[in-house]
Design an enzyme around this catalytic site. Structure first.
Site, PDB file in Angstrom:
ATOM      1  CE1 TYR A   1      55.978  29.621  41.572  1.00 58.73           C
ATOM      2  CE2 TYR A   1      54.926  27.528  41.113  1.00 58.73           C
ATOM      3  CZ  TYR A   1      56.011  28.231  41.572  1.00 58.73           C
ATOM      4  OH  TYR A   1      57.120  27.575  42.033  1.00 58.73           O
TER       5      TYR A   1
ATOM      6  CG  HIS B   1      61.806  48.603  35.822  1.00 55.00           C
ATOM      7  ND1 HIS B   1      62.039  48.997  34.522  1.00 55.00           N
ATOM      8  CD2 HIS B   1      62.674  47.598  36.064  1.00 55.00           C
ATOM      9  CE1 HIS B   1      63.021  48.265  34.007  1.00 55.00           C
ATOM     10  NE2 HIS B   1      63.422  47.404  34.926  1.00 55.00           N
TER      11      HIS B   1
ATOM     12  CG  LEU C   1      57.059  28.174  49.150  1.00 55.05           C
ATOM     13  CD1 LEU C   1      56.561  29.587  48.859  1.00 55.05           C
ATOM     14  CD2 LEU C   1      56.712  27.247  48.000  1.00 55.05           C
TER      15      LEU C   1
HETATM   16  N1  PDD Z   1      57.289  23.755  44.085  1.00 55.38           N
HETATM   17  N2  PDD Z   1      60.248  25.249  47.918  1.00 55.38           N
HETATM   18  C1  PDD Z   1      60.196  25.667  46.643  1.00 55.38           C
HETATM   19  C2  PDD Z   1      61.236  26.611  46.157  1.00 55.38           C
HETATM   20  C3  PDD Z   1      59.176  25.200  45.798  1.00 55.38           C
HETATM   21  O1  PDD Z   1      59.118  25.626  44.519  1.00 55.38           O
HETATM   22  C4  PDD Z   1      58.227  24.268  46.288  1.00 55.38           C
HETATM   23  C5  PDD Z   1      57.103  23.741  45.442  1.00 55.38           C
HETATM   24  C6  PDD Z   1      58.331  23.852  47.630  1.00 55.38           C
HETATM   25  C7  PDD Z   1      57.357  22.896  48.248  1.00 55.38           C
HETATM   26  O2  PDD Z   1      56.102  23.483  48.424  1.00 55.38           O
HETATM   27  P1  PDD Z   1      54.763  22.630  48.396  1.00 55.38           P
HETATM   28  O3  PDD Z   1      54.931  21.540  49.382  1.00 55.38           O
HETATM   29  O4  PDD Z   1      53.724  23.602  48.792  1.00 55.38           O
HETATM   30  O5  PDD Z   1      54.592  22.101  46.991  1.00 55.38           O
HETATM   31  C8  PDD Z   1      59.351  24.374  48.420  1.00 55.38           C
HETATM   32  C9  PDD Z   1      56.182  23.498  43.180  1.00 55.38           C
HETATM   33  C10 PDD Z   1      55.590  22.146  43.315  1.00 55.38           C
HETATM   34  C11 PDD Z   1      56.604  23.832  41.755  1.00 55.38           C
HETATM   35  O6  PDD Z   1      57.185  24.887  41.595  1.00 55.38           O
HETATM   36  O7  PDD Z   1      56.326  23.059  40.844  1.00 55.38           O
END
Ligand code: PDD
Length: 280
Positions: free
Chosen positions: A32, A101, A202
């Site tokens: 996603y 799976h 991430l």
């Molecule tokens: N979350 N780390 C994790 C585990 C995340 O789920 C997210 C983002 C980030 C920051 O990534 P970015 O700057 O690209 O949004 C880091 C999104 C916003 C969510 O799951 O809603």
């Protein structure tokens, strides 16, 4: 009537049906993205689409749309739904197949859904700062993939919420990894420090924008592992994400970060980030 994207077509939300044997529903077998929309414009759209295709490749899912076509449909959706400031949530699963799976033995089409949601910038929280709770990182070892499997993340966030905190700050042993839905930064002696983007976090798009802003504005930074102690003794702490932008952390567990108010480097980055949004 709210419109959404379903398998590449813009249709009414109430018309969409997803099968009970969709692999996203059964296994979390999908990926996603969350893209910020400011005044009807998609922020860092290319970066998000590139990361989506990278995540897809990492789980051997082939996306049956080209990137331009993909973005064009999302822009159309934003216009049709008259979204001002908010987000696009989008996900692709491997598709529907009799439960097993292993990957399906024959070709199946991924299920692709995207929708929009109004979401204001959390300005007062960004002004005042929020609390974080330290939580052991119990997730798998491919956190670089933006996978639909978020059990570890949601359990961490829930712990934080129950403790009256905005975000869970996860750690593997002594080392800080990332928030449950954000990246973590500390400032020490005028230098910004954030963990290198390995398989354990991430590589946030907001994180990448912040590092670019540092580069272009003479703010020194290091991508380096830091510990719980470093965090507690930091001059400043903040988290970053698409929805939270640059969010100051002024307290971790019962411990105030310095005097418990957002620090000057955090403030500066908030300001630079705002300018970056206005540029688009
Ligand atoms: N979350 N780390 C994790 C585990 C995340 O789920 C997210 C983002 C980030 C920051 O990534 P970015 O700057 O690209 O949004 C880091 C999104 C916003 C969510 O799951 O809603």
């Amino acid at each position: 009537m709210e419109k959404i994207v379903f398998n590449g077509e813009i249709i009414e939300r109430s018309k969409v049906k997803v099968d009970i044997e969709d692999r996203g529903y059964q296994f979390g077998d999908g990926i996603y993205e969350v893209i910020r929309v400011y005044n009807g414009q998609l922020f860092t759209k290319k970066e998000h689409i590139n990361r989506l295709y990278e995540s897809a490749e990492k789980i051997s899912l082939s996306i049956p749309y080209d990137k331009n076509e993909f973005l064009q449909t999302l822009e159309e959706l934003v216009a049709i739904n008259e979204l001002g400031t908010g987000i696009i949530y989008l996900q692709l699963t491997r598709g529907t197949f009799q439960r097993q799976h292993g990957f399906p033995s024959s070709e199946i089409t991924p299920t692709y859904v995207a929708y929009t949601r109004e979401m204001p910038i959390p300005q007062s929280l960004m002004d005042e700062g929020v609390k974080g709770l330290l939580v052991e990182d119990i997730r798998w070892l491919r956190c670089d993939i933006k996978s639909l499997n978020l059990l570890g993340n949601i359990m961490a966030k829930q712990k934080a919420a129950e403790a009256g905190c905005y975000e869970a700050i996860q750690h593997r042993g002594k080392e800080i990894t990332e928030g449950s839905s954000s990246n973590v930064f500390i400032v020490k002696d005028q230098c910004l420090i954030t963990r290198p983007a390995t398989n354990l976090i991430l590589n946030g798009i907001t994180r990448q924008v912040i590092l670019r802003l540092c580069e272009n504005n003479g703010i020194s930074y290091r991508e380096e592992v830091f510990t719980i102690n470093d965090l507690l003794e930091a001059d400043e702490v903040f988290i970053s994400s698409t929805t939270s932008e640059v969010m100051p952390i002024v307290q971790v567990n019962d411990h105030a970060i310095q005097s418990g108010i957002p620090g000057p480097v955090t403030r500066k980055l908030q300001q630079l980030f705002k300018q970056e949004i206005e540029k688009k």
